[in-house]
Design a protein around this motif. Structure first.
Motif, PDB file in Angstrom:
ATOM      1  N   THR A 133       1.031  -1.503  -0.094  1.00  0.00           N
ATOM      2  CA  THR A 133      -0.270  -0.380   0.738  1.00  0.00           C
ATOM      3  C   THR A 133       1.274   0.777  -0.261  1.00  0.00           C
ATOM      4  N   ALA A 134       2.539   1.297  -0.010  1.00  0.00           N
ATOM      5  CA  ALA A 134       2.941   2.626   0.032  1.00  0.00           C
ATOM      6  C   ALA A 134       3.305   3.085  -1.463  1.00  0.00           C
ATOM      7  N   THR A 135       3.322   4.668  -1.175  1.00  0.00           N
ATOM      8  CA  THR A 135       3.145   5.276  -2.146  1.00  0.00           C
ATOM      9  C   THR A 135       4.557   5.706  -2.959  1.00  0.00           C
ATOM     10  N   SER A 136       4.905   6.131  -3.737  1.00  0.00           N
ATOM     11  CA  SER A 136       5.543   7.261  -4.156  1.00  0.00           C
ATOM     12  C   SER A 136       5.616   8.425  -5.530  1.00  0.00           C
ATOM     13  N   GLU A 137       5.989   8.827  -5.694  1.00  0.00           N
ATOM     14  CA  GLU A 137       6.259   9.954  -6.738  1.00  0.00           C
ATOM     15  C   GLU A 137       7.024   9.407  -7.291  1.00  0.00           C
ATOM     16  N   ARG A 138       7.899   9.122  -6.557  1.00  0.00           N
ATOM     17  CA  ARG A 138       9.584   8.269  -8.135  1.00  0.00           C
ATOM     18  C   ARG A 138       8.696   6.689  -8.765  1.00  0.00           C
ATOM     19  N   THR A 139       9.454   7.221  -9.503  1.00  0.00           N
ATOM     20  CA  THR A 139       9.312   5.363 -10.665  1.00  0.00           C
ATOM     21  C   THR A 139      10.172   4.568 -11.212  1.00  0.00           C
ATOM     22  N   ILE A 140      10.547   3.490 -11.149  1.00  0.00           N
ATOM     23  CA  ILE A 140      11.740   2.106 -11.648  1.00  0.00           C
ATOM     24  C   ILE A 140      10.985   1.807 -12.815  1.00  0.00           C
TER      25      ILE A 140
END
Length: 98
Positions: A28-35
């Motif tokens: 359920t963790a979120t982040s603005e960065r992507t990979i």
């Protein structure tokens, strides 16, 4: 269960910067960065300080405690024999009287 009350559960990449290790899981963790992952998909990435790849316990680099040295230090400080006192009375703590 009500669906609108549940958090968004989606694929996320957790990356350990210290070890250069990353793994894909659901969270359920979120982040603005992507990979971009090996499968060609783009996922949010969460950087963590430590993981099983860099943790001393799992890598075998954990400090070991010198238990023999600790016992010897205790005996030097408080006497050698268990239940023996320095006056021979057998009472722990010395002469037994004040």
């Amino acid at each position: 269960m009500q669906q609108d009350k549940q958090p968004d559960y989606h694929p996320v990449v957790f990356r350990d910067r210290a070890a250069g290790y990353a793994f894909l899981t659901r969270s359920t963790a979120t982040s603005e960065r992507t990979i971009e992952w090996d499968d060609g998909e783009t996922y949010p990435v969460v950087d963590v300080e430590i993981s099983s790849e860099s943790h001393p316990f799992y890598t075998g680099k954990a400090r070991t405690v010198d238990t023999e040295g600790r016992i010897a230090q205790f005996e030097r400080r408080y006497g050698g024999g268990a239940g023996q006192s320095s006056d021979g009375s057998g009472a722990p703590g010395g002469s037994g009287g004040a």
